[in-house]
Enzyme design. Structure first.
Site, PDB file in Angstrom:
ATOM      1  N   GLY A  64       0.151  -0.450   0.000  1.00 30.10           N
ATOM      2  CA  GLY A  64       0.000   0.000   0.000  1.00 30.10           C
ATOM      3  C   GLY A  64       0.389   1.161   0.000  1.00 30.10           C
ATOM      4  O   GLY A  64       0.165   1.774  -0.786  1.00 30.10           O
TER       5      GLY A  64
ATOM      6  N   THR B 243       1.253   3.398  -0.300  1.00 31.18           N
ATOM      7  CA  THR B 243       1.587   4.736   0.203  1.00 31.18           C
ATOM      8  C   THR B 243       3.044   4.807   0.670  1.00 31.18           C
ATOM      9  O   THR B 243       3.581   3.807   1.120  1.00 31.18           O
ATOM     10  CB  THR B 243       0.671   5.053   1.419  1.00 31.18           C
ATOM     11  N   VAL B 244       3.625   5.987   0.548  1.00 33.28           N
ATOM     12  CA  VAL B 244       4.969   6.196   1.087  1.00 33.28           C
ATOM     13  C   VAL B 244       4.917   7.333   2.089  1.00 33.28           C
ATOM     14  O   VAL B 244       4.141   8.282   1.950  1.00 33.28           O
ATOM     15  CB  VAL B 244       6.010   6.518  -0.010  1.00 33.28           C
TER      16      VAL B 244
ATOM     17  N   SER C 213       0.574   8.879  -2.085  1.00 24.39           N
ATOM     18  CA  SER C 213       0.128   7.530  -2.410  1.00 24.39           C
ATOM     19  C   SER C 213      -0.632   7.487  -3.720  1.00 24.39           C
ATOM     20  O   SER C 213      -1.262   8.466  -4.127  1.00 24.39           O
ATOM     21  CB  SER C 213      -0.794   7.019  -1.290  1.00 24.39           C
TER      22      SER C 213
ATOM     23  N   MET D  49       2.607   4.388   7.004  1.00 34.02           N
ATOM     24  CA  MET D  49       1.761   4.248   5.831  1.00 34.02           C
ATOM     25  C   MET D  49       1.107   2.871   5.822  1.00 34.02           C
ATOM     26  O   MET D  49       1.474   1.983   6.571  1.00 34.02           O
ATOM     27  CB  MET D  49       2.572   4.477   4.557  1.00 34.02           C
TER      28      MET D  49
END
Length: 534
Positions: free
Chosen positions: A352, A353-354, A371, A434
């Site tokens: 899933g 985002t950083v 993300s 995240m």
């Protein structure tokens, strides 16, 4: 050699420096941020450089076509930036139903919303940056143009993403994604070099025009043409109408510390609500079954309220002061007993985002998250641009009576949330975890590990995590204490041990010692995390 095989318990200590620090999930990206600090840039320049580089070196989690949020501590003041994109103006529940949809799909053009990340970079640079955007984005452009070697965890998720998309993506519109991210017919292997000329050209245009090319120029035209060709909803006018929003971060005071989040449409309110509930419990020892039980129950109640009430703030029917009301938190806390609850939303008083963290020598700090959602996003790459479009619109509801119902020009309930900690009006530092709906659960656990249990940044991140999934189901990591898992089961929790730790989020922390000025950083051991400092 298997670079994902680690038979031993690896231990790392907190990184410490006093002139600057960048923490994120990719070594090359954190180094890009540190390069900006060494060139005279500030924490904002470092954050932008790192964020842009992450769209290249970790495309499994974010991209140019995603969203971003930031909390900035600049010259002893806190600022918030919501750069999440809105839905296309022409989309509606009725139009989807007319085309045979009863729910919003995960992939394709329907869940695509306006990308906000490039706007965030330009907005932050314009307001706070020391260096020109062309210099700040140069490392990302170089990685895209000349390539970089695939790191272990990145390689694992890249391969999983390609395999998944082979199963679920059908249609000519998805061919550009495979051309970009599986150019040889498969995912690049660990250690192999990947590059994207289109990605480099897009970043160069964003840098040279301060984002104008993306929202008003030829990149916007390409997105429009691609969408029209495959009957998508997003148009150039939607891009032209986008503007990042400066917002006031919101907080609760938890045992003397102010924990800050971005206000809705993000789910940071879920973390704050859970902390409000936990404030009333006597928390005395980390490895205590009752404390885990209380945390899980508090989080379930906070999520139930979040799912019912959080959306684009312009459309919310319950205000922030109501959701974070201390008396309401006490009412919710009173529902927690000895047995696991089936969570239901409450009735707040009417009224899933950083992820990356950056800090410089002048005391400025940035908490930044961006993300595509669900890994690679919608499965769509705009031809010749390297832009992987997000699928954030999948979070909208098709129920017209739901507060988060699909409407044109609306921001959806958003999962990505940056966090920040202060004490006595002084910065402690940025933190974040995240990972979709794990994020507020990670914020709760990291905040309590720091405040209640006095764990250093690295230990606060390395501590075994739990994740509430739904109903009474709770996932725990393989090294979660067995005796506590068994005790939680006796309290009615359906505890499931997960061998894969990727679902438990990936976090970063930087704390500043007010007396010495030294920076103390922790990075995520569950991914290719790295801290660059000097």
């Amino acid at each position: 050699m298997d670079y994902l095989y680690q038979p031993y318990t690896a231990k790392r200590t907190s990184a410490i420096s006093n002139r600057g620090m960048v923490a994120t999930s990719q070594p090359l990206a954190s180094q890009a941020g540190l390069d900006m600090l060494k060139k005279g840039g500030n924490a904002v320049d470092a954050a932008i450089a790192t964020a842009a580089a992450l769209t290249v070196v970790e495309p499994t989690s974010n991209g140019i076509g995603g969203d971003a949020f930031a909390i900035v501590w600049m010259k002893d003041k806190l600022y918030g930036l919501n750069s999440s994109g809105h839905s296309p103006s022409s989309i509606s529940i009725d139009s989807l139903k007319e085309n045979g949809y009863d729910e919003i799909p995960k992939y394709g053009f329907i869940p695509v919303t306006v990308p906000g990340a490039p706007g965030a970079w330009a907005e932050l640079s314009e307001r706070f940056g020391n260096l020109p955007l062309t210099e700040v984005l140069a490392p990302a452009i170089d990685y895209a143009e000349n390539g970089f070697p695939i790191t272990p965890v990145l390689g694992k998720f890249w391969e999983a993403g390609v395999n998944k998309f082979r199963e679920v993506l059908n249609g000519d519109e998805f061919s550009h994604w495979f051309e970009t991210f599986a150019p040889e017919g498969s995912a690049p292997k660990i250690g192999e070099t990947w590059k994207s000329q289109g990605h480099a050209e897009t970043l160069r245009k964003i840098a040279e025009t301060k984002g104008e090319a993306f929202y008003h120029g030829d990149i916007a035209d390409k997105i429009d043409r691609f969408s029209r060709k495959y009957n998508g909803y997003i148009r150039k006018r939607d891009l032209q109408n986008f503007q990042p929003a400066w917002v006031d971060p919101v907080s609760v005071n938890y045992r003397g510390y102010d924990v800050w989040e971005i206000p809705p449409n993000g789910q940071g309110m879920v973390a704050l609500s859970a902390l409000n509930i936990m404030e009333g419990f006597n928390v005395h020892s980390k490895n205590d079954t009752d404390i885990y039980h209380w945390q899980i129950e508090a989080m379930k109640l906070a999520f139930a309220d979040g799912e019912k009430y959080i959306t684009d703030e312009r459309h919310m029917k319950v205000g922030l002061e109501q959701l974070l009301n201390r008396e309401y938190a006490a009412e919710r806390r009173a529902l927690i007993g000895e047995e696991a609850l089936q969570p239901e939303a409450g009735d707040p008083p009417k009224g899933g985002t950083v992820y990356l963290a950056a800090a410089d020598s002048e005391g400025n700090m940035v908490s930044f998250i961006q993300s595509n959602y669900m890994g690679f996003g919608s499965g769509l790459v705009v031809p010749e641009t390297g832009i992987s479009l997000q699928n954030r619109g999948h979070n909208f509801s098709m129920d017209p009576d739901h507060v988060n119902c699909l409407q044109g020009n609306k921001r959806s309930y958003h999962t990505i949330i940056p966090g920040f900690l202060t004490k006595d009006n002084k910065a402690v530092g940025p933190f974040g975890v995240m990972g979709g709906f794990m994020q507020p659960q990670g914020h709760l656990q990291v905040a309590m590990n720091t405040i209640d249990f006095q764990l250093n940044p690295q230990a606060a991140l390395d501590a075994p995590r739990w994740q509430w999934m739904k109903d009474k189901t709770v996932w725990v990591e393989p090294d979660f204490p067995t005796h506590i898992a068994e005790s939680l089961r006796r309290k009615g929790h359906n505890v499931e041990v997960q061998l894969e730790t990727g679902a438990f989020g990936r976090g970063q922390v930087i704390w500043r010692d007010q007396e010495t000025g030294s920076l103390f950083g922790g990075t995520e051991s569950r991914t290719d995390g790295a801290i660059s400092a000097y």
